[in-house]
Design a protein around this motif. Structure first.
Motif, mmCIF file in Angstrom:
data_model
loop_
_atom_site.group_PDB
_atom_site.id
_atom_site.type_symbol
_atom_site.label_atom_id
_atom_site.label_comp_id
_atom_site.label_asym_id
_atom_site.label_seq_id
_atom_site.Cartn_x
_atom_site.Cartn_y
_atom_site.Cartn_z
ATOM 1 N N ALA A 194 32.657 41.883 51.980
ATOM 2 C CA ALA A 194 33.944 41.571 52.650
ATOM 3 C C ALA A 194 34.390 40.160 52.646
ATOM 4 O O ALA A 194 33.332 39.420 52.839
ATOM 5 C CB ALA A 194 33.540 42.238 53.928
ATOM 6 N N PRO A 195 35.305 39.780 52.160
ATOM 7 C CA PRO A 195 35.586 38.245 52.220
ATOM 8 C C PRO A 195 35.459 37.666 53.588
ATOM 9 O O PRO A 195 35.101 36.487 53.854
ATOM 10 C CB PRO A 195 37.077 38.398 51.714
ATOM 11 C CG PRO A 195 37.305 39.518 51.367
ATOM 12 C CD PRO A 195 36.441 40.536 51.863
ATOM 13 N N VAL A 196 35.914 38.351 54.698
ATOM 14 C CA VAL A 196 35.623 37.810 56.076
ATOM 15 C C VAL A 196 34.219 37.482 56.461
ATOM 16 O O VAL A 196 34.095 36.905 57.401
ATOM 17 C CB VAL A 196 36.494 38.919 56.966
ATOM 18 C CG1 VAL A 196 38.095 38.801 56.907
ATOM 19 C CG2 VAL A 196 36.153 40.224 57.133
ATOM 20 N N PHE A 197 33.407 37.983 55.611
ATOM 21 C CA PHE A 197 31.970 38.031 56.161
ATOM 22 C C PHE A 197 31.346 36.859 55.292
ATOM 23 O O PHE A 197 30.236 36.111 55.572
ATOM 24 C CB PHE A 197 31.235 39.076 55.981
ATOM 25 C CG PHE A 197 31.704 40.218 56.807
ATOM 26 C CD1 PHE A 197 31.775 41.429 55.815
ATOM 27 C CD2 PHE A 197 31.998 40.164 57.974
ATOM 28 C CE1 PHE A 197 32.336 42.679 56.545
ATOM 29 C CE2 PHE A 197 33.004 41.280 58.448
ATOM 30 C CZ PHE A 197 32.974 42.549 57.898
ATOM 31 N N SER A 198 31.949 36.374 54.163
ATOM 32 C CA SER A 198 31.286 35.433 53.095
ATOM 33 C C SER A 198 31.710 33.960 53.595
ATOM 34 O O SER A 198 32.623 33.389 53.390
ATOM 35 C CB SER A 198 31.597 35.767 51.777
ATOM 36 O OG SER A 198 33.021 35.836 51.910
ATOM 37 N N LYS A 199 30.547 33.339 54.481
ATOM 38 C CA LYS A 199 30.826 32.053 54.976
ATOM 39 C C LYS A 199 30.640 31.060 53.917
ATOM 40 O O LYS A 199 31.358 30.059 54.026
ATOM 41 C CB LYS A 199 29.860 31.816 55.860
ATOM 42 C CG LYS A 199 30.257 32.635 57.343
ATOM 43 C CD LYS A 199 29.335 32.260 58.403
ATOM 44 C CE LYS A 199 29.851 32.998 59.517
ATOM 45 N NZ LYS A 199 29.108 33.280 60.561
ATOM 46 N N ASN A 258 32.257 31.239 51.014
ATOM 47 C CA ASN A 258 33.147 31.195 50.226
ATOM 48 C C ASN A 258 33.869 30.035 49.859
ATOM 49 O O ASN A 258 34.587 29.613 50.985
ATOM 50 C CB ASN A 258 34.053 32.521 50.255
ATOM 51 C CG ASN A 258 33.632 33.646 49.452
ATOM 52 O OD1 ASN A 258 33.014 33.578 48.273
ATOM 53 N ND2 ASN A 258 34.205 34.845 49.698
ATOM 54 N N VAL A 281 39.204 44.502 60.354
ATOM 55 C CA VAL A 281 38.853 43.679 59.329
ATOM 56 C C VAL A 281 38.955 42.318 59.466
ATOM 57 O O VAL A 281 38.331 41.663 59.126
ATOM 58 C CB VAL A 281 39.906 44.262 58.102
ATOM 59 C CG1 VAL A 281 39.429 43.275 56.887
ATOM 60 C CG2 VAL A 281 39.373 45.519 57.507
ATOM 61 N N ASN A 334 36.064 40.541 61.495
ATOM 62 C CA ASN A 334 34.540 40.710 61.185
ATOM 63 C C ASN A 334 33.789 41.987 61.380
ATOM 64 O O ASN A 334 32.673 41.930 61.558
ATOM 65 C CB ASN A 334 33.663 39.664 61.679
ATOM 66 C CG ASN A 334 33.922 38.290 60.947
ATOM 67 O OD1 ASN A 334 34.256 38.110 59.915
ATOM 68 N ND2 ASN A 334 32.667 37.443 61.392
ATOM 69 N N TRP A 392 35.625 47.082 57.606
ATOM 70 C CA TRP A 392 35.793 46.617 55.988
ATOM 71 C C TRP A 392 35.284 48.002 55.529
ATOM 72 O O TRP A 392 36.018 48.127 54.301
ATOM 73 C CB TRP A 392 34.753 45.523 55.860
ATOM 74 C CG TRP A 392 34.524 45.365 54.531
ATOM 75 C CD1 TRP A 392 33.499 45.499 53.706
ATOM 76 C CD2 TRP A 392 35.515 44.575 53.578
ATOM 77 N NE1 TRP A 392 33.706 45.094 52.388
ATOM 78 C CE2 TRP A 392 35.010 44.738 52.202
ATOM 79 C CE3 TRP A 392 36.914 44.382 53.715
ATOM 80 C CZ2 TRP A 392 35.677 44.290 51.244
ATOM 81 C CZ3 TRP A 392 37.538 43.748 52.426
ATOM 82 C CH2 TRP A 392 37.116 43.928 51.466
ATOM 83 N N PHE A 417 43.418 38.345 50.833
ATOM 84 C CA PHE A 417 42.878 37.523 51.851
ATOM 85 C C PHE A 417 43.371 36.176 51.497
ATOM 86 O O PHE A 417 43.230 35.550 50.204
ATOM 87 C CB PHE A 417 41.234 37.474 52.101
ATOM 88 C CG PHE A 417 41.006 39.039 52.613
ATOM 89 C CD1 PHE A 417 40.984 39.346 54.157
ATOM 90 C CD2 PHE A 417 40.826 40.088 51.697
ATOM 91 C CE1 PHE A 417 40.630 40.529 54.422
ATOM 92 C CE2 PHE A 417 40.380 41.607 52.109
ATOM 93 C CZ PHE A 417 40.418 41.591 53.537
ATOM 94 N N ARG A 446 42.443 31.769 52.414
ATOM 95 C CA ARG A 446 41.445 31.024 52.815
ATOM 96 C C ARG A 446 42.121 30.003 53.896
ATOM 97 O O ARG A 446 43.135 29.389 53.364
ATOM 98 C CB ARG A 446 40.441 30.051 52.077
ATOM 99 C CG ARG A 446 38.962 30.284 52.171
ATOM 100 C CD ARG A 446 38.194 29.670 51.182
ATOM 101 N NE ARG A 446 38.238 30.258 49.860
ATOM 102 C CZ ARG A 446 37.562 29.845 48.928
ATOM 103 N NH1 ARG A 446 37.057 28.667 48.908
ATOM 104 N NH2 ARG A 446 37.856 30.375 47.694
ATOM 105 N N ALA A 469 35.678 29.514 58.518
ATOM 106 C CA ALA A 469 34.896 30.072 57.651
ATOM 107 C C ALA A 469 35.217 31.563 57.049
ATOM 108 O O ALA A 469 35.073 31.648 55.776
ATOM 109 C CB ALA A 469 33.319 30.315 58.169
ATOM 110 N N ASN A 470 35.910 32.201 57.752
ATOM 111 C CA ASN A 470 36.423 33.506 57.502
ATOM 112 C C ASN A 470 37.670 33.484 56.900
ATOM 113 O O ASN A 470 38.761 33.125 57.681
ATOM 114 C CB ASN A 470 36.368 34.524 58.567
ATOM 115 C CG ASN A 470 34.768 34.447 59.119
ATOM 116 O OD1 ASN A 470 33.860 34.532 58.468
ATOM 117 N ND2 ASN A 470 34.779 34.614 60.504
ATOM 118 N N PRO A 471 37.994 34.108 55.771
ATOM 119 C CA PRO A 471 39.279 34.172 55.185
ATOM 120 C C PRO A 471 40.185 35.105 56.279
ATOM 121 O O PRO A 471 39.626 35.809 56.766
ATOM 122 C CB PRO A 471 39.015 34.888 53.722
ATOM 123 C CG PRO A 471 37.797 34.502 53.539
ATOM 124 C CD PRO A 471 36.984 34.564 54.731
#
Lengths: 82, 189
Positions: free
Chosen positions: A75-80, A82, B5, B8, B13, B50, B52, B57-59
């Motif tokens: 999940a992109p939202v979890f990958s810090k 990135n 989503v 988090n 997800w 998504f 950035r 930190a989270n997109p």
């Protein structure tokens, strides 16, 4: 005149009724517009159910293939990082 | 689901992926992609979905509610990315010349739009059916699957399940009703 029940109509439309019942049902439907109308509605519903079933069958097949082929991405939202 | 989503939520997800993976897969297959290409298409789609943001930190989801439904937005991304991939491959001469999909792809046309809607419906159906499978009784489910998916006669199912024919009809109708309700619910979500 006594009308046919939904069960009798379903039995007839699904091909589950025996020979005699089929004959009686067909004869009744020729004479009774109310039952004929209900039979048409049930027939439409049966067809809708069959087409839903066919769609589901192809969806199940597709989903199986997808599960074999695809990997769920992180999940992109979890990958810090990135 | 979308707000989950963005917040988090791993379950959201998982549901997001489960719902939309079929759309990506169906499209990839329709365009003749292999497994590696479909995975590539999926990561391209996700990276478009998504964005950035500086200092976060989270997109974030790139979707803007004011521009319409998420599913249409997602469909457009899938189409655009699939077409871009095919064009890149064509430029590298990897796509056979006889591939009609590779030559003419206009996602604004009605055929493409109808196909996207069909692919989305497949996703919804799949999700709805998975949900119904968890809630329905095994007997009802078996009756529905045998009668409507495999074409077994309700009379035979009644014999095999040792129940009345009326029970089989009712079981099938109950599953169909649950499916329809789930689809309506998911459509609104």
């Amino acid at each position: 005149m006594e009308h046919l029940t939904d069960f009798q109509l379903m039995e007839y439309l699904s091909g589950d009724a025996g020979l005699l019942r089929r004959f009686l049902c067909r004869r009744h439907l020729r004479r009774c517009p109310k039952c004929a109308e209900q039979a048409k509605a049930l027939q439409d519903e049966l067809e809708a159910q069959r087409s839903l079933g066919a769609e589901l069958k192809s969806v199940q097949k597709l989903a199986k293939e997808a599960d074999k082929t695809m990997t769920m991405p992180k999940a992109p939202v979890f990958s810090k990082d990135n | 689901m979308l707000s989950g989503v963005g917040q988090n939520d791993p379950d959201a997800w998982q549901r997001f992926y489960d719902r939309y993976k079929l759309m990506v897969y169906a499209r990839g297959r329709r365009y003749g992609m292999d497994a590696a290409d479909i995975d590539d298409l999926l990561s391209r789609v996700m990276s478009k979905c998504f964005v950035r943001e500086e200092g976060r930190a989270n997109p974030l989801l790139s979707y803007d509610k004011s521009k319409g439904r998420f599913r249409d937005y997602f469909c457009r991304i899938v189409s655009n990315e699939a077409v871009t991939m095919l064009r890149e491959r064509q430029r590298r001469r990897e796509v056979p010349a006889e591939n009609p999909e590779g030559q003419e792809m206009d996602f604004a046309d009605t055929r493409e739009e109808a196909m996207m809607q069909k692919e989305y419906r497949l996703c919804l159906l799949h999700e709805a059916f998975e949900a119904v499978k968890k809630e329905a009784s095994p007997r009802q489910l078996q009756a529905f699957m045998a009668a409507r998916m495999d074409g077994v006669s309700p009379k035979k199912i009644a014999r095999l399940q040792n129940v009345s024919l009326a029970t089989v009809y009712n079981d099938i109708a109950a599953i169909v009703e649950s499916l329809r309700q789930k689809i309506v619910f998911l459509e609104k979500e």
